[in-house]
Design a protein around this motif. Structure first.
Motif, PDB file in Angstrom:
ATOM      1  N   SER A 173       0.838  -1.199   0.000  1.00 34.06           N
ATOM      2  CA  SER A 173       0.000   0.000   0.000  1.00 34.06           C
ATOM      3  C   SER A 173       0.879   1.258   0.000  1.00 34.06           C
ATOM      4  O   SER A 173       1.264   1.758   1.038  1.00 34.06           O
ATOM      5  N   SER A 174       1.220   1.740  -1.210  1.00 34.01           N
ATOM      6  CA  SER A 174       2.071   2.930  -1.333  1.00 34.01           C
ATOM      7  C   SER A 174       1.723   3.640  -2.630  1.00 34.01           C
ATOM      8  O   SER A 174       1.677   3.014  -3.696  1.00 34.01           O
ATOM      9  N   LYS A 175       1.501   4.938  -2.527  1.00 34.58           N
ATOM     10  CA  LYS A 175       1.147   5.718  -3.717  1.00 34.58           C
ATOM     11  C   LYS A 175       2.309   5.771  -4.709  1.00 34.58           C
ATOM     12  O   LYS A 175       2.115   5.832  -5.915  1.00 34.58           O
ATOM     13  N   VAL A 176       3.517   5.766  -4.182  1.00 35.50           N
ATOM     14  CA  VAL A 176       4.695   5.815  -5.063  1.00 35.50           C
ATOM     15  C   VAL A 176       4.791   4.513  -5.868  1.00 35.50           C
ATOM     16  O   VAL A 176       5.042   4.529  -7.072  1.00 35.50           O
ATOM     17  N   LEU A 177       4.543   3.409  -5.189  1.00 28.25           N
ATOM     18  CA  LEU A 177       4.593   2.119  -5.903  1.00 28.25           C
ATOM     19  C   LEU A 177       3.456   2.023  -6.912  1.00 28.25           C
ATOM     20  O   LEU A 177       3.623   1.448  -8.000  1.00 28.25           O
ATOM     21  N   ASP A 178       2.324   2.589  -6.573  1.00 27.78           N
ATOM     22  CA  ASP A 178       1.197   2.633  -7.507  1.00 27.78           C
ATOM     23  C   ASP A 178       1.632   3.382  -8.778  1.00 27.78           C
ATOM     24  O   ASP A 178       1.440   2.896  -9.899  1.00 27.78           O
ATOM     25  N   ALA A 179       2.268   4.541  -8.589  1.00 27.86           N
ATOM     26  CA  ALA A 179       2.706   5.344  -9.749  1.00 27.86           C
ATOM     27  C   ALA A 179       3.789   4.615 -10.534  1.00 27.86           C
ATOM     28  O   ALA A 179       3.813   4.660 -11.776  1.00 27.86           O
ATOM     29  N   GLN A 180       4.666   3.933  -9.818  1.00 24.32           N
ATOM     30  CA  GLN A 180       5.724   3.167 -10.494  1.00 24.32           C
ATOM     31  C   GLN A 180       5.115   2.114 -11.431  1.00 24.32           C
ATOM     32  O   GLN A 180       5.507   1.977 -12.589  1.00 24.32           O
ATOM     33  N   MET A 181       4.121   1.392 -10.910  1.00 22.41           N
ATOM     34  CA  MET A 181       3.511   0.335 -11.720  1.00 22.41           C
ATOM     35  C   MET A 181       2.755   0.926 -12.913  1.00 22.41           C
ATOM     36  O   MET A 181       2.779   0.361 -14.007  1.00 22.41           O
ATOM     37  N   ARG A 182       2.113   2.068 -12.692  1.00 19.16           N
ATOM     38  CA  ARG A 182       1.380   2.698 -13.808  1.00 19.16           C
ATOM     39  C   ARG A 182       2.341   3.211 -14.873  1.00 19.16           C
ATOM     40  O   ARG A 182       2.036   3.176 -16.068  1.00 19.16           O
ATOM     41  N   ALA A 183       3.515   3.686 -14.428  1.00 19.28           N
ATOM     42  CA  ALA A 183       4.509   4.180 -15.397  1.00 19.28           C
ATOM     43  C   ALA A 183       4.951   3.051 -16.342  1.00 19.28           C
ATOM     44  O   ALA A 183       5.413   3.308 -17.448  1.00 19.28           O
ATOM     45  N   LEU A 184       4.810   1.813 -15.886  1.00 23.48           N
ATOM     46  CA  LEU A 184       5.180   0.668 -16.738  1.00 23.48           C
ATOM     47  C   LEU A 184       3.999   0.151 -17.547  1.00 23.48           C
ATOM     48  O   LEU A 184       4.113  -0.860 -18.250  1.00 23.48           O
ATOM     49  N   GLY A 185       2.865   0.794 -17.370  1.00 19.22           N
ATOM     50  CA  GLY A 185       1.673   0.337 -18.097  1.00 19.22           C
ATOM     51  C   GLY A 185       1.014  -0.868 -17.453  1.00 19.22           C
ATOM     52  O   GLY A 185       0.194  -1.554 -18.072  1.00 19.22           O
ATOM     53  N   THR A 186       1.348  -1.153 -16.190  1.00 25.55           N
ATOM     54  CA  THR A 186       0.695  -2.275 -15.499  1.00 25.55           C
ATOM     55  C   THR A 186      -0.462  -1.739 -14.644  1.00 25.55           C
ATOM     56  O   THR A 186      -0.604  -0.538 -14.458  1.00 25.55           O
ATOM     57  N   ILE A 187      -1.244  -2.669 -14.131  1.00 26.63           N
ATOM     58  CA  ILE A 187      -2.390  -2.283 -13.305  1.00 26.63           C
ATOM     59  C   ILE A 187      -2.081  -2.713 -11.869  1.00 26.63           C
ATOM     60  O   ILE A 187      -2.093  -3.904 -11.555  1.00 26.63           O
ATOM     61  N   PRO A 188      -1.759  -1.718 -11.022  1.00 24.52           N
ATOM     62  CA  PRO A 188      -1.369  -2.080  -9.647  1.00 24.52           C
ATOM     63  C   PRO A 188      -2.561  -2.482  -8.789  1.00 24.52           C
ATOM     64  O   PRO A 188      -3.660  -1.950  -8.946  1.00 24.52           O
ATOM     65  N   GLN A 189      -2.329  -3.408  -7.912  1.00 22.19           N
ATOM     66  CA  GLN A 189      -3.378  -3.826  -6.978  1.00 22.19           C
ATOM     67  C   GLN A 189      -2.783  -3.964  -5.575  1.00 22.19           C
ATOM     68  O   GLN A 189      -1.893  -4.798  -5.366  1.00 22.19           O
ATOM     69  N   VAL A 190      -3.290  -3.165  -4.637  1.00 28.06           N
ATOM     70  CA  VAL A 190      -2.788  -3.231  -3.260  1.00 28.06           C
ATOM     71  C   VAL A 190      -3.322  -4.488  -2.592  1.00 28.06           C
ATOM     72  O   VAL A 190      -4.508  -4.807  -2.728  1.00 28.06           O
ATOM     73  N   MET A 191      -2.460  -5.185  -1.878  1.00 28.80           N
ATOM     74  CA  MET A 191      -2.890  -6.429  -1.239  1.00 28.80           C
ATOM     75  C   MET A 191      -1.973  -6.718  -0.047  1.00 28.80           C
ATOM     76  O   MET A 191      -0.772  -6.413  -0.108  1.00 28.80           O
ATOM     77  N   ALA A 192      -2.543  -7.289   1.008  1.00 30.22           N
ATOM     78  CA  ALA A 192      -1.713  -7.670   2.165  1.00 30.22           C
ATOM     79  C   ALA A 192      -0.724  -8.747   1.725  1.00 30.22           C
ATOM     80  O   ALA A 192      -1.046  -9.590   0.876  1.00 30.22           O
ATOM     81  N   PHE A 193       0.438  -8.734   2.336  1.00 28.51           N
ATOM     82  CA  PHE A 193       1.483  -9.688   1.952  1.00 28.51           C
ATOM     83  C   PHE A 193       1.005 -11.130   2.104  1.00 28.51           C
ATOM     84  O   PHE A 193       1.301 -11.986   1.276  1.00 28.51           O
ATOM     85  N   SER A 194       0.221 -11.380   3.141  1.00 24.05           N
ATOM     86  CA  SER A 194      -0.221 -12.755   3.423  1.00 24.05           C
ATOM     87  C   SER A 194      -1.131 -13.314   2.320  1.00 24.05           C
ATOM     88  O   SER A 194      -1.357 -14.521   2.264  1.00 24.05           O
ATOM     89  N   GLU A 195      -1.648 -12.437   1.464  1.00 25.93           N
ATOM     90  CA  GLU A 195      -2.583 -12.913   0.432  1.00 25.93           C
ATOM     91  C   GLU A 195      -1.952 -13.073  -0.945  1.00 25.93           C
ATOM     92  O   GLU A 195      -2.607 -13.495  -1.895  1.00 25.93           O
ATOM     93  N   VAL A 196      -0.670 -12.708  -1.045  1.00 22.01           N
ATOM     94  CA  VAL A 196      -0.067 -12.630  -2.380  1.00 22.01           C
ATOM     95  C   VAL A 196       0.063 -14.007  -3.053  1.00 22.01           C
ATOM     96  O   VAL A 196      -0.276 -14.170  -4.227  1.00 22.01           O
ATOM     97  N   TYR A 197       0.523 -14.992  -2.304  1.00 17.72           N
ATOM     98  CA  TYR A 197       0.728 -16.305  -2.921  1.00 17.72           C
ATOM     99  C   TYR A 197      -0.554 -16.792  -3.596  1.00 17.72           C
ATOM    100  O   TYR A 197      -0.566 -17.175  -4.764  1.00 17.72           O
ATOM    101  N   GLN A 198      -1.643 -16.728  -2.826  1.00 18.47           N
ATOM    102  CA  GLN A 198      -2.908 -17.243  -3.369  1.00 18.47           C
ATOM    103  C   GLN A 198      -3.393 -16.418  -4.558  1.00 18.47           C
ATOM    104  O   GLN A 198      -3.924 -16.958  -5.523  1.00 18.47           O
TER     105      GLN A 198
END
Ligand code: LMR
Length: 336
Positions: A173-198
């Motif tokens: 959950s970071s606005k800077v990381l959100d902007a970083q992902m958008r700069a690459l043309g990806t679609i960022p999705q904030v998620m708790a670390f414990s949920e990433v694997y699934q």
């Protein structure tokens, strides 16, 4: 006479009860975090707990809860503020909700090229002044613990900029990381670390970014076919405690805890690179993920594509802070 004997007995009994209670009830520090025990943070937390037990001779007991077993990302911050947990080491990317925007500087892509540059900041006056900014928020910042540099992973090869387009990418959950992902043309999705694997396994997201120690210990490599060693950003931790709790400790205990923290920090920062190198070797060995090492030209291209994120955020983070970090690390935007 009788009364006197009775009261002496009472005093004795009370003294005994109090003494026993003191010996039986150590000060408990619940230390909650979201990654596996076998990561740099997990190992350092266990080491800290061991040192505290030794230095305080059992007067303080640190209970370490690994792998989100006590709280997940967002909950742990709230729990610390409420005093339900006494110590955390969240990634610096998760500090914004504490009300100190300056920590976002750590998320700027490529702001540090290596640990040496990073340490000039975290172990110098800038790092200290950032931790001090937490105090008015009721949080005491004790130390910085390293993890490492993030790489992108996905189920498609990530060689060129065009390869990133359209991917759904999990972020902290970071606005800077959100902007970083958008700069690459990806679609960022904030998620708790414990949920990433699934989320990776079920295709809720296509990819993510993390240091390899996190990727490997969560078995994310089993559900990510490609890993590109981009080292495009830093992920590390601020070890924090509830200020009221900390200030309320007996001074000698606080001193012992500080000593343990200094030693645990040296240990964390010593093992972080090794742990990530070992995790990378293990990922390669697993044969489940194809590891790609970008050429210098590829990395330069990525750097150029992500630099606009610095421009967008410098003034809202703190222009002077950003410039002073550039000065420490030798980062020169004109040389991109
Ligand atoms: C993440 O959420 O990806 C990381 O912050 C996990 C961690 O604590 O290293």
């Amino acid at each position: 006479m009788k009364l006197k004997r009775y009261s002496t007995l009472m005093v004795l009994a009370l003294g005994l009860a109090f003494g026993t209670a003191q010996a039986a009830d150590p000060i408990i520090i619940k230390f909650s975090h979201v990654v596996a025990a076998g990561t740099p943070k997990g190992k350092a937390a266990d080491y800290f707990a061991k040192l505290v037990g030794e230095k305080t001779q059992g007067r303080v007991k640190v209970e370490v809860y690994h792998n989100s077993t006590l709280y997940k990302d967002k909950e742990e911050m709230e729990a610390l503020q409420m005093g339900a947990v006494q110590m955390l080491a969240p990634s610096l990317s998760k500090f914004r909700p504490l009300g100190v925007k300056e920590f976002e500087v750590f998320d700027l892509p490529f702001i540090f090229d290596d640990y040496t540059e990073l340490h000039r900041v975290t172990q110098g006056p800038i790092g200290k002044s950032l931790l001090n900014k937490l105090e008015p928020k009721g949080i005491k910042g004790l130390a910085y613990w390293d993890n490492g540099f993030k790489s992108f992973s996905a189920n498609r090869p990530l060689h060129e900029l065009a390869d990133y387009k359209g991917l759904k990418m999990r972020i902290q959950s970071s606005k800077v990381l959100d902007a970083q992902m958008r700069a690459l043309g990806t679609i960022p999705q904030v998620m708790a670390f414990s949920e990433v694997y699934q989320a990776l396994q079920t295709g809720v997201v296509d990819g993510t970014e993390n240091p390899i120690s996190n990727l490997y210990t969560q078995k994310m490599h089993e559900v990510q076919k490609h890993l590109s060693l981009t080292n495009h950003g830093y992920l590390g931790y601020g070890v924090i405690t509830n200020k009221k709790f900390w200030d309320g400790l007996p001074a000698d205990v606080r001193g012992q805890l500080e000593g343990a923290m200094t030693e645990a920090t040296a240990y964390a920062n010593k093992i972080a690179k090794e742990e990530n190198d070992d995790a990378l070797a293990a990922v390669r060995k697993s044969g489940k993920t194809r590891v790609y090492t970008p050429s210098n030209a590829d990395r330069q291209e990525l750097k150029r594509a992500l630099f606009p994120v610095h421009k967008v955020f410098a003034s809202s983070i703190d222009e002077t802070l950003v410039q002073s970090i550039y000065k420490e690390t030798g980062f020169d935007p004109n040389k991109l």
